[in-house]
Design a protein around this motif. Structure first.
Motif, PDB file in Angstrom:
ATOM      1  N   THR A 288      26.799 -44.606 -21.906  1.00  0.00           N
ATOM      2  CA  THR A 288      26.883 -43.358 -22.670  1.00  0.00           C
ATOM      3  C   THR A 288      25.494 -42.773 -22.878  1.00  0.00           C
ATOM      4  OG1 THR A 288      28.830 -44.231 -23.784  1.00  0.00           O
ATOM      5  CG2 THR A 288      27.763 -42.362 -24.813  1.00  0.00           C
ATOM      6  N   VAL A 289      25.384 -41.453 -22.760  1.00  0.00           N
ATOM      7  CA  VAL A 289      24.118 -40.752 -22.951  1.00  0.00           C
ATOM      8  C   VAL A 289      24.085 -40.196 -24.368  1.00  0.00           C
ATOM      9  CG1 VAL A 289      22.685 -38.827 -22.177  1.00  0.00           C
ATOM     10  CG2 VAL A 289      24.017 -40.137 -20.517  1.00  0.00           C
ATOM     11  N   PRO A 290      23.069 -40.561 -25.172  1.00  0.00           N
ATOM     12  CA  PRO A 290      22.984 -40.033 -26.536  1.00  0.00           C
ATOM     13  C   PRO A 290      22.955 -38.502 -26.558  1.00  0.00           C
ATOM     14  CG  PRO A 290      21.427 -41.816 -26.227  1.00  0.00           C
ATOM     15  CD  PRO A 290      22.000 -41.501 -24.874  1.00  0.00           C
ATOM     16  N   GLU A 291      23.569 -37.945 -27.561  1.00  0.00           N
ATOM     17  CA  GLU A 291      23.702 -36.496 -27.725  1.00  0.00           C
ATOM     18  C   GLU A 291      22.351 -35.766 -27.638  1.00  0.00           C
ATOM     19  OE1 GLU A 291      26.541 -33.523 -28.468  1.00  0.00           O
ATOM     20  OE2 GLU A 291      27.098 -35.600 -28.822  1.00  0.00           O
ATOM     21  N   ASP A 292      21.285 -36.357 -28.202  1.00  0.00           N
ATOM     22  CA  ASP A 292      19.991 -35.671 -28.213  1.00  0.00           C
ATOM     23  C   ASP A 292      19.319 -35.639 -26.843  1.00  0.00           C
ATOM     24  OD1 ASP A 292      19.639 -38.438 -28.451  1.00  0.00           O
ATOM     25  OD2 ASP A 292      17.687 -38.198 -29.407  1.00  0.00           O
ATOM     26  N   LEU A 293      19.815 -36.371 -25.854  1.00  0.00           N
ATOM     27  CA  LEU A 293      19.265 -36.319 -24.502  1.00  0.00           C
ATOM     28  C   LEU A 293      19.930 -35.240 -23.645  1.00  0.00           C
ATOM     29  CD1 LEU A 293      18.756 -40.089 -23.590  1.00  0.00           C
ATOM     30  CD2 LEU A 293      17.112 -38.454 -24.526  1.00  0.00           C
ATOM     31  N   VAL A 294      21.042 -34.689 -24.122  1.00  0.00           N
ATOM     32  CA  VAL A 294      21.713 -33.589 -23.415  1.00  0.00           C
ATOM     33  C   VAL A 294      21.002 -32.300 -23.830  1.00  0.00           C
ATOM     34  CG1 VAL A 294      23.875 -32.363 -23.051  1.00  0.00           C
ATOM     35  CG2 VAL A 294      23.890 -34.842 -23.357  1.00  0.00           C
ATOM     36  N   LEU A 295      20.298 -31.683 -22.858  1.00  0.00           N
ATOM     37  CA  LEU A 295      19.450 -30.531 -23.165  1.00  0.00           C
ATOM     38  C   LEU A 295      20.181 -29.202 -23.134  1.00  0.00           C
ATOM     39  CD1 LEU A 295      16.320 -31.546 -21.085  1.00  0.00           C
ATOM     40  CD2 LEU A 295      16.762 -31.938 -23.519  1.00  0.00           C
ATOM     41  N   GLY A 296      21.091 -29.022 -22.198  1.00  0.00           N
ATOM     42  CA  GLY A 296      21.744 -27.726 -22.095  1.00  0.00           C
ATOM     43  C   GLY A 296      22.864 -27.723 -21.082  1.00  0.00           C
ATOM     44  N   LYS A 297      23.500 -26.573 -20.989  1.00  0.00           N
ATOM     45  CA  LYS A 297      24.682 -26.371 -20.164  1.00  0.00           C
ATOM     46  C   LYS A 297      24.308 -25.462 -18.988  1.00  0.00           C
ATOM     47  CE  LYS A 297      29.280 -24.587 -21.269  1.00  0.00           C
ATOM     48  NZ  LYS A 297      30.043 -24.153 -22.427  1.00  0.00           N
ATOM     49  N   VAL A 298      24.722 -25.832 -17.786  1.00  0.00           N
ATOM     50  CA  VAL A 298      24.445 -25.027 -16.599  1.00  0.00           C
ATOM     51  C   VAL A 298      25.410 -23.850 -16.579  1.00  0.00           C
ATOM     52  CG1 VAL A 298      24.396 -25.006 -14.077  1.00  0.00           C
ATOM     53  CG2 VAL A 298      23.584 -27.016 -15.322  1.00  0.00           C
ATOM     54  N   ARG A 299      24.858 -22.644 -16.484  1.00  0.00           N
ATOM     55  CA  ARG A 299      25.679 -21.430 -16.495  1.00  0.00           C
ATOM     56  C   ARG A 299      25.850 -20.810 -15.122  1.00  0.00           C
ATOM     57  NH1 ARG A 299      28.774 -20.835 -20.896  1.00  0.00           N
ATOM     58  NH2 ARG A 299      27.594 -21.201 -22.771  1.00  0.00           N
ATOM     59  N   LEU A 300      24.803 -20.928 -14.275  1.00  0.00           N
ATOM     60  CA  LEU A 300      24.799 -20.190 -13.027  1.00  0.00           C
ATOM     61  C   LEU A 300      24.103 -20.997 -11.951  1.00  0.00           C
ATOM     62  CD1 LEU A 300      25.534 -17.198 -12.169  1.00  0.00           C
ATOM     63  CD2 LEU A 300      23.135 -16.686 -12.574  1.00  0.00           C
ATOM     64  N   ARG A 301      24.587 -20.904 -10.724  1.00  0.00           N
ATOM     65  CA  ARG A 301      23.959 -21.536  -9.571  1.00  0.00           C
ATOM     66  C   ARG A 301      23.577 -20.441  -8.592  1.00  0.00           C
ATOM     67  NH1 ARG A 301      25.686 -20.720  -4.558  1.00  0.00           N
ATOM     68  NH2 ARG A 301      27.810 -21.301  -4.919  1.00  0.00           N
ATOM     69  N   TYR A 302      22.356 -20.488  -8.076  1.00  0.00           N
ATOM     70  CA  TYR A 302      21.985 -19.565  -7.013  1.00  0.00           C
ATOM     71  C   TYR A 302      21.274 -20.323  -5.907  1.00  0.00           C
ATOM     72  CZ  TYR A 302      17.499 -19.316  -9.549  1.00  0.00           C
ATOM     73  OH  TYR A 302      16.340 -19.622 -10.188  1.00  0.00           O
ATOM     74  N   ARG A 303      21.597 -19.948  -4.682  1.00  0.00           N
ATOM     75  CA  ARG A 303      21.037 -20.616  -3.515  1.00  0.00           C
ATOM     76  C   ARG A 303      19.904 -19.782  -2.950  1.00  0.00           C
ATOM     77  NH1 ARG A 303      26.725 -22.655  -1.595  1.00  0.00           N
ATOM     78  NH2 ARG A 303      26.676 -24.552  -2.817  1.00  0.00           N
ATOM     79  N   PRO A 304      18.785 -20.414  -2.622  1.00  0.00           N
ATOM     80  CA  PRO A 304      17.685 -19.662  -2.018  1.00  0.00           C
ATOM     81  C   PRO A 304      18.076 -19.173  -0.623  1.00  0.00           C
ATOM     82  CG  PRO A 304      17.197 -22.004  -2.043  1.00  0.00           C
ATOM     83  CD  PRO A 304      18.484 -21.822  -2.794  1.00  0.00           C
ATOM     84  N   ARG A 305      17.473 -18.091  -0.196  1.00  0.00           N
ATOM     85  CA  ARG A 305      17.762 -17.516   1.121  1.00  0.00           C
ATOM     86  C   ARG A 305      17.075 -18.347   2.192  1.00  0.00           C
ATOM     87  NH1 ARG A 305      15.457 -14.034   4.776  1.00  0.00           N
ATOM     88  NH2 ARG A 305      13.637 -13.696   3.478  1.00  0.00           N
ATOM     89  N   PRO A 306      17.838 -18.824   3.171  1.00  0.00           N
ATOM     90  CA  PRO A 306      17.213 -19.550   4.279  1.00  0.00           C
ATOM     91  C   PRO A 306      16.254 -18.633   5.039  1.00  0.00           C
ATOM     92  CG  PRO A 306      19.571 -19.919   4.273  1.00  0.00           C
ATOM     93  CD  PRO A 306      19.288 -18.839   3.274  1.00  0.00           C
ATOM     94  N   SER A 307      15.086 -19.117   5.370  1.00  0.00           N
ATOM     95  CA  SER A 307      14.078 -18.281   6.028  1.00  0.00           C
ATOM     96  C   SER A 307      14.497 -17.851   7.425  1.00  0.00           C
ATOM     97  CB  SER A 307      12.750 -19.024   6.083  1.00  0.00           C
ATOM     98  OG  SER A 307      12.911 -20.239   6.787  1.00  0.00           O
ATOM     99  N   ALA A 308      15.436 -18.561   8.045  1.00  0.00           N
ATOM    100  CA  ALA A 308      15.862 -18.229   9.404  1.00  0.00           C
ATOM    101  C   ALA A 308      16.832 -17.049   9.450  1.00  0.00           C
ATOM    102  CB  ALA A 308      16.510 -19.447  10.049  1.00  0.00           C
ATOM    103  N   GLN A 309      17.357 -16.621   8.315  1.00  0.00           N
ATOM    104  CA  GLN A 309      18.329 -15.524   8.309  1.00  0.00           C
ATOM    105  C   GLN A 309      17.607 -14.193   8.430  1.00  0.00           C
ATOM    106  OE1 GLN A 309      20.662 -15.954   4.770  1.00  0.00           O
ATOM    107  NE2 GLN A 309      22.126 -17.289   5.786  1.00  0.00           N
TER     108      GLN A 309
END
Length: 144
Positions: A93-114
């Motif tokens: 179990t991970v103690p509550e104070d070690l949970v920093l935040g909630k992930v809201r959004l994911r973005y992928r970097p643009r591949p340089s070959a495109q």
């Protein structure tokens, strides 16, 4: 995941949102190696949310996992890739104070070959996605 410096700790206190980068396969298929994340620090965590936390044994290491269920002593967290390991099945179990935040959004970097307009348009349509809660995380926990 990158480690937080003291300056980013001060920024985190002033700003409720921050960025992180995914390294490793533990959250595949939800998150892939190289994905960038927008994290809401201090957000209320519920079962099924993808969260950023400090590793219980290496607190300078940040980890992205899914909060499966709240237990006595904190959160039981799991990776979406059951074969990658590195979650509460390894460190408990991970103690509550070690949970920093909630992930809201994911973005992928643009591949340089495109370079073609079609490839850029396809990337633009798939690059940014919200990271949604998976309320079935606790049922996956029981299945393990």
């Amino acid at each position: 995941m990158p480690e937080l410096s003291q300056e980013s700790e001060r920024t985190r206190a002033a700003l409720p949102f921050g960025a992180a980068e995914v390294t490793g396969p533990s959250m595949v298929p939800t998150l892939e190696h190289g994905d960038r994340l927008v994290v809401q620090y201090g957000a209320r965590v519920r079962a099924g949310d993808v969260v950023v936390l400090r590793h219980p044994f290496q607190q300078d290491l940040l980890v992205v996992k899914r909060a499966a269920e709240r237990r006595e002593g904190g959160w039981w967290v799991l990776g979406d890739n059951a074969f990658a390991g590195g979650d509460s099945t390894d460190y408990g179990t991970v103690p509550e104070d070690l949970v920093l935040g909630k992930v809201r959004l994911r973005y992928r970097p643009r591949p340089s070959a495109q370079r073609s307009p079609f490839a850029l348009a396809r990337w633009a349509l798939s690059a940014v996605r919200p990271v949604l809660s998976d309320r079935s995380a606790s049922s996956r926990l029981r299945a393990r």
